[in-house]
Design a protein around this motif. Structure first.
Motif, mmCIF file in Angstrom:
data_model
loop_
_atom_site.group_PDB
_atom_site.id
_atom_site.type_symbol
_atom_site.label_atom_id
_atom_site.label_comp_id
_atom_site.label_asym_id
_atom_site.label_seq_id
_atom_site.Cartn_x
_atom_site.Cartn_y
_atom_site.Cartn_z
ATOM 1 N N ASP A 101 0.827 -1.214 0.000
ATOM 2 C CA ASP A 101 0.000 0.000 0.000
ATOM 3 C C ASP A 101 0.858 1.259 0.000
ATOM 4 O OD1 ASP A 101 -2.283 -1.577 -0.010
ATOM 5 O OD2 ASP A 101 -2.615 -1.418 2.150
ATOM 6 N N THR A 102 1.952 1.231 0.753
ATOM 7 C CA THR A 102 2.873 2.370 0.779
ATOM 8 C C THR A 102 3.492 2.593 -0.596
ATOM 9 O OG1 THR A 102 3.350 1.998 3.115
ATOM 10 C CG2 THR A 102 4.967 3.282 1.865
ATOM 11 N N SER B 72 15.172 10.846 -13.026
ATOM 12 C CA SER B 72 14.605 11.055 -11.698
ATOM 13 C C SER B 72 13.403 10.135 -11.460
ATOM 14 C CB SER B 72 14.185 12.518 -11.550
ATOM 15 O OG SER B 72 13.402 12.699 -10.404
ATOM 16 N N THR B 73 12.550 10.020 -12.469
ATOM 17 C CA THR B 73 11.372 9.155 -12.345
ATOM 18 C C THR B 73 11.803 7.699 -12.176
ATOM 19 O OG1 THR B 73 10.058 10.675 -13.682
ATOM 20 C CG2 THR B 73 9.229 8.428 -13.467
ATOM 21 N N ALA B 74 12.755 7.263 -12.959
ATOM 22 C CA ALA B 74 13.243 5.886 -12.849
ATOM 23 C C ALA B 74 13.819 5.619 -11.464
ATOM 24 C CB ALA B 74 14.289 5.604 -13.928
ATOM 25 N N THR B 75 14.587 6.559 -10.955
ATOM 26 C CA THR B 75 15.183 6.408 -9.626
ATOM 27 C C THR B 75 14.105 6.330 -8.550
ATOM 28 O OG1 THR B 75 17.164 7.595 -10.319
ATOM 29 C CG2 THR B 75 16.746 7.477 -7.953
ATOM 30 N N GLN B 76 13.123 7.208 -8.645
ATOM 31 C CA GLN B 76 12.039 7.218 -7.660
ATOM 32 C C GLN B 76 11.232 5.923 -7.705
ATOM 33 O OE1 GLN B 76 12.994 9.446 -5.411
ATOM 34 N NE2 GLN B 76 10.835 9.915 -5.158
ATOM 35 N N VAL B 77 10.892 5.458 -8.889
ATOM 36 C CA VAL B 77 10.118 4.225 -9.028
ATOM 37 C C VAL B 77 10.904 3.050 -8.446
ATOM 38 C CG1 VAL B 77 9.176 2.566 -10.698
ATOM 39 C CG2 VAL B 77 8.681 5.004 -10.945
ATOM 40 N N ASP B 78 12.188 2.980 -8.730
ATOM 41 C CA ASP B 78 13.019 1.904 -8.177
ATOM 42 C C ASP B 78 13.078 1.980 -6.655
ATOM 43 O OD1 ASP B 78 13.509 0.997 -10.718
ATOM 44 O OD2 ASP B 78 15.520 1.873 -10.868
ATOM 45 N N ARG B 79 13.227 3.172 -6.112
ATOM 46 C CA ARG B 79 13.288 3.348 -4.666
ATOM 47 C C ARG B 79 11.967 2.923 -4.014
ATOM 48 N NH1 ARG B 79 11.218 6.456 -1.299
ATOM 49 N NH2 ARG B 79 10.399 7.929 -2.806
ATOM 50 N N ILE B 80 10.874 3.324 -4.618
ATOM 51 C CA ILE B 80 9.556 2.969 -4.084
ATOM 52 C C ILE B 80 9.356 1.460 -4.117
ATOM 53 C CG2 ILE B 80 7.076 3.125 -4.572
ATOM 54 C CD1 ILE B 80 7.666 6.058 -5.536
ATOM 55 N N SER B 81 9.732 0.837 -5.216
ATOM 56 C CA SER B 81 9.539 -0.615 -5.374
ATOM 57 C C SER B 81 10.440 -1.421 -4.440
ATOM 58 C CB SER B 81 9.798 -1.019 -6.823
ATOM 59 O OG SER B 81 8.874 -0.368 -7.668
ATOM 60 N N GLU B 82 11.612 -0.890 -4.128
ATOM 61 C CA GLU B 82 12.539 -1.594 -3.233
ATOM 62 C C GLU B 82 11.929 -1.881 -1.867
ATOM 63 O OE1 GLU B 82 16.237 0.428 -2.637
ATOM 64 O OE2 GLU B 82 16.923 -0.022 -4.670
ATOM 65 N N GLY B 83 11.057 -1.000 -1.398
ATOM 66 C CA GLY B 83 10.453 -1.167 -0.084
ATOM 67 C C GLY B 83 9.559 -2.383 0.040
ATOM 68 N N VAL B 84 9.194 -2.974 -1.078
ATOM 69 C CA VAL B 84 8.306 -4.134 -1.067
ATOM 70 C C VAL B 84 9.102 -5.435 -1.182
ATOM 71 C CG1 VAL B 84 6.342 -5.202 -2.258
ATOM 72 C CG2 VAL B 84 6.476 -2.738 -2.070
ATOM 73 N N GLN B 85 10.350 -5.358 -1.624
ATOM 74 C CA GLN B 85 11.126 -6.560 -1.925
ATOM 75 C C GLN B 85 11.299 -7.496 -0.721
ATOM 76 O OE1 GLN B 85 11.894 -7.414 -4.997
ATOM 77 N NE2 GLN B 85 12.646 -9.349 -4.207
#
Length: 186
Positions: free
Chosen positions: A58-59, A96-109
């Protein structure tokens, strides 16, 4: 052999049988109790992992929503900044968008990996679908990010529906897993 000796031998054999069966039944009971306790422990671990994954999911989805929704005046601001800095604005925006998306997705791994370690199989499949849905949702946020055509809202909305279905399927699978009470021999 006299009848007294025969009675003693029969009593000794009967005692040995009772003792042996008591020993095996006791071992069986201890083994069943250990299996049930392990099942209860595993059930608690699964519940914690499922809740942590849903929280992280959800985050991440909210983070992706914030990333694609920078405000109603983004196009005006982007046009102004592009006029000042040239085409490097869109290159920077894409990175910047790619970096942000990767950072956001990392939190779910990590929560995903924890669920995959604990199972069961039906939840594992739903978890994999959840991971794939998040990856595609992130790709929809990245779509067209290096161009003035960003954001691609149509693609993003389609992927949001896909992500909602994957979340619902995971929730159904995890709910089914949690409702099965631990039993000996399973």
């Amino acid at each position: 052999m006299t009848s007294e000796v025969a009675t003693i031998v029969a009593a000794v054999i009967a005692g040995a049988v009772v003792l042996a069966s008591g020993f095996f039944l006791g071992r069986r009971q201890v083994r069943d109790q250990a299996a049930v306790e392990h099942g209860q422990w595993l059930r608690g671990q699964r519940q914690d992992a499922y809740i942590a994954l849903l929280d992280a999911w959800d985050t991440a989805v909210k983070g992706l929503q914030r990333e694609i929704d920078p405000g109603e005046h983004f196009e005006e601001v982007a046009a102004h900044v592009e006029s000042q800095s040239g085409p490097s604005f869109w290159e920077d925006h894409e990175a910047s968008t790619a970096t942000q998306v990767d950072r956001i997705s990392e939190g779910v791994q990590r929560p995903l990996e924890r669920v995959l370690l604990l199972g069961p199989e039906a939840v594992d499949r739903a978890c994999i679908n959840l991971a794939e849905a998040l990856e595609v949702l992130g790709s929809s946020v990245r779509s067209n990010s290096g161009t003035p055509d960003w954001p691609n809202y149509n693609m993003y909305q389609d992927m949001c529906r896909n992500a909602e279905e994957a979340r619902r399927a995971f929730l159904d699978a995890s709910r089914e897993s949690m409702r099965a009470a631990p039993r000996p021999g399973h």
